[in-house]
Design an enzyme around this catalytic site. Sequence first.
Site, mmCIF file in Angstrom:
data_model
loop_
_atom_site.group_PDB
_atom_site.id
_atom_site.type_symbol
_atom_site.label_atom_id
_atom_site.label_comp_id
_atom_site.label_asym_id
_atom_site.label_seq_id
_atom_site.Cartn_x
_atom_site.Cartn_y
_atom_site.Cartn_z
ATOM 1 N N GLN A 214 0.794 -1.224 0.000
ATOM 2 C CA GLN A 214 0.000 0.000 0.000
ATOM 3 C C GLN A 214 0.828 1.277 0.000
ATOM 4 O O GLN A 214 1.906 1.332 0.580
ATOM 5 C CB GLN A 214 -1.012 0.016 1.160
ATOM 6 C CG GLN A 214 -2.290 -0.691 0.776
ATOM 7 C CD GLN A 214 -2.768 -1.627 1.851
ATOM 8 O OE1 GLN A 214 -2.003 -2.216 2.594
ATOM 9 N NE2 GLN A 214 -4.064 -1.805 1.922
ATOM 10 N N TRP A 495 -6.586 5.149 5.749
ATOM 11 C CA TRP A 495 -6.183 4.174 6.760
ATOM 12 C C TRP A 495 -6.389 4.734 8.157
ATOM 13 O O TRP A 495 -5.740 5.699 8.550
ATOM 14 C CB TRP A 495 -4.707 3.818 6.563
ATOM 15 C CG TRP A 495 -4.135 2.785 7.478
ATOM 16 C CD1 TRP A 495 -4.591 1.521 7.701
ATOM 17 C CD2 TRP A 495 -2.936 2.924 8.264
ATOM 18 N NE1 TRP A 495 -3.755 0.858 8.579
ATOM 19 C CE2 TRP A 495 -2.732 1.697 8.941
ATOM 20 C CE3 TRP A 495 -2.029 3.961 8.456
ATOM 21 C CZ2 TRP A 495 -1.659 1.483 9.804
ATOM 22 C CZ3 TRP A 495 -0.944 3.751 9.308
ATOM 23 C CH2 TRP A 495 -0.767 2.530 9.975
ATOM 24 N N ALA A 497 -5.327 3.898 11.530
ATOM 25 C CA ALA A 497 -4.171 3.081 11.891
ATOM 26 C C ALA A 497 -4.549 1.960 12.858
ATOM 27 O O ALA A 497 -5.305 2.162 13.809
ATOM 28 C CB ALA A 497 -3.083 3.953 12.497
ATOM 29 N N ASP A 498 -3.989 0.794 12.607
ATOM 30 C CA ASP A 498 -4.153 -0.350 13.505
ATOM 31 C C ASP A 498 -2.911 -0.578 14.349
ATOM 32 O O ASP A 498 -2.875 -1.483 15.173
ATOM 33 C CB ASP A 498 -4.465 -1.615 12.693
ATOM 34 C CG ASP A 498 -3.386 -1.923 11.671
ATOM 35 O OD1 ASP A 498 -2.436 -2.643 12.000
ATOM 36 O OD2 ASP A 498 -3.486 -1.423 10.527
ATOM 37 N N HIS A 530 -10.279 -0.024 8.317
ATOM 38 C CA HIS A 530 -10.385 0.065 9.775
ATOM 39 C C HIS A 530 -11.263 1.213 10.275
ATOM 40 O O HIS A 530 -11.213 1.522 11.475
ATOM 41 C CB HIS A 530 -9.004 0.179 10.434
ATOM 42 C CG HIS A 530 -8.011 -0.822 9.963
ATOM 43 N ND1 HIS A 530 -8.268 -2.166 9.942
ATOM 44 C CD2 HIS A 530 -6.749 -0.666 9.481
ATOM 45 C CE1 HIS A 530 -7.209 -2.807 9.476
ATOM 46 N NE2 HIS A 530 -6.277 -1.915 9.178
ATOM 47 N N GLU A 551 -9.886 -3.754 5.014
ATOM 48 C CA GLU A 551 -9.924 -4.505 6.258
ATOM 49 C C GLU A 551 -10.874 -3.782 7.193
ATOM 50 O O GLU A 551 -10.776 -2.556 7.372
ATOM 51 C CB GLU A 551 -8.540 -4.608 6.903
ATOM 52 C CG GLU A 551 -7.610 -5.574 6.194
ATOM 53 C CD GLU A 551 -6.263 -5.693 6.894
ATOM 54 O OE1 GLU A 551 -6.069 -5.032 7.938
ATOM 55 O OE2 GLU A 551 -5.403 -6.442 6.397
#
Length: 655
Positions: A214, A495, A497-498, A530, A551
Amino acid sequence: MERIALLFGRRRRRYPAALAAAALVAGLALAPVTASAVPAAAATTTRAVIATRAAGPASAVCPAATTVTFGPDVCVFNDTMSQADIQTDLNNIAAQQVPVTSQFDSQRYAIFFQPGTYGSAADPLVFQVGYYTEVAGLGAMPQDTVIDGAIDVFNNLCTAGTSDCNSDDNFWRSLSNLDLNVDLPATTPDYVPPVQDAYGAGCANSAEIWSASQADPIRRAIVNGNVVFQDYCAADNYASGGFIADSKVSGSLDFYGNQQYMVRNSAIGGANGCPQGLWNMVYSGVTGAPAPVFTGQCEQNTVLAASPVTEEEPFLYTDAQGSYRVFVPAAQQDSSGPSWASGQEAGTSDPLPSFFVATPSTPTLAITAALALGKNLILTPGVYDLSQPIVVSRPDTVVLGLGFATLVPQHGNAAMIVAPNRGVKLSGLIIDAGPVNSPVLLSVGLPGLGGSATDPDVMQDVFFRIGGAETTDVGATVSLLDNASDSIIDDVWAWRADHGNQVGWTENTASTGVVVTGADVTAYGLAVEHYQKDEVIWTGQGGTDVFFQNELPYDPPSQSAWMASASTDGYPAFLVSSNVKTFQGYGMGSYSFFNTGVAIAEAMAFQAPDTPDVQFHDVFTRFLNGSGSINSVINGTGAAVNSAAPGPSDVVTYP
């Protein structure tokens, strides 16, 4: 979304009034922010972040390069320089930016090669590309800048004390506008930094390896040889995604275990997966693409013979007199192959004096004023802490970020507002959420003003980030709001963030990654991950999405905290709203990894009205790990995925 509606609620209806509407937006956006409007804790933290960034990297990181035009973080090489000096400079940057510890740092670099030849088959130029590093040629054509050697991305996310490394976090780097002859050294080079090579010395020197995940686009490039997109020299060799456009690869694209990829308007010698592609390989307008197949694990290729509408990314180059210019390619309809394959291409060329060149210390008001007065914009590498949004008020404005220039709103403002609905080109940016929740980070177009199919607004290599890099809690309700009809979204990753700093259900908050209200919007290579509610909401008519990767949020604390309604578990990853009559989606996937120890369920990954002209092709779900399930692919159709049946669960066509 209420605040977004208020922001644009007083627009006029006729297009000739667009500049008046832009002035209204600018007036609202530029209203002064008083100290009392900023929570004291947030203000204190913001000052600390700014102070840290002000120190910046040492200007001597590339002493052999020319840095006078764009500053010390834009390193320009020419082929009269010593190859040893060039190698040393490239190694200096790689030593800083390749380690995973640089993933959330504030250093940014653009590496440019003037037209010429660098390295040779006997003495190749080999270097690694790390975080926040742009590598590009400065020719009018990619073949004007030739590198004999290898430009590599290897696994660097390693388990301490082992050679167990993967590429899942290899983000934010790029390669473009050059001709790479894959020539490997006769003996393994001394890679800087050293490369993990679990299977014996020399494995890393066996191929051109671009093992990234990514926000790592390859554009407008020629590669004479194969490219491997999974670092098979490491023990834990995962990689997850990428984007190629407007390129020519004489050999094969060796994806192997890389989970998903978007290839657009290119010419390739072939592609290898396991055998046909792991979960989601999408080819649009690609000469040499493999045959379409969508039948399960390792048999997942979506192929479109032509891309419906495209416009390639603007790029910096030097003309015959050595002056910098920016070429802006023209829009194409139903196209395939590279735009430059004939040796010429349609578009316009803008001289450098038509650009306002900004640095992180440039006042935001000065940037907005320059744009209002007719300048285009170059944002040099660095982190821009914005107390007010940058406002793009004129059609046909080019905004070009170098070295992943990063915009961070500080007071709940947007990072950028684009008011025209025609011809604005945005590229090469990261936009972070800041310490005060922003209703929207980037707004493009004004609703109801239409657009231009021949001169569209375009967003390319624009990446959003909620958390990870900042040191305070951050938030943004919507990352990208696209109101511009006929606009093109081309490699956008949003994104939440995870991992990194300030990551948690209440620490990095974000409802939706992308909202599309404009008509006839086309998206390629869209990834949204997310977010805490609907990841994408598409309300515009006539839209097309080619490739989607998602995701779901890892961290819902309970089922009751993650419900679209009292009777609907979870939120869809991609919601086409009930008013939409026409839409086409190709190669779209959603994955689950609920990791809080709670069995979270999602009713459906894709939700859309059941109408004949809202169509999906090659959509699927996949259980990655954790607990819980996705109970259907789209509107109750498609088998559930869970720990017992991880999938992929495929729906080839819907309805």
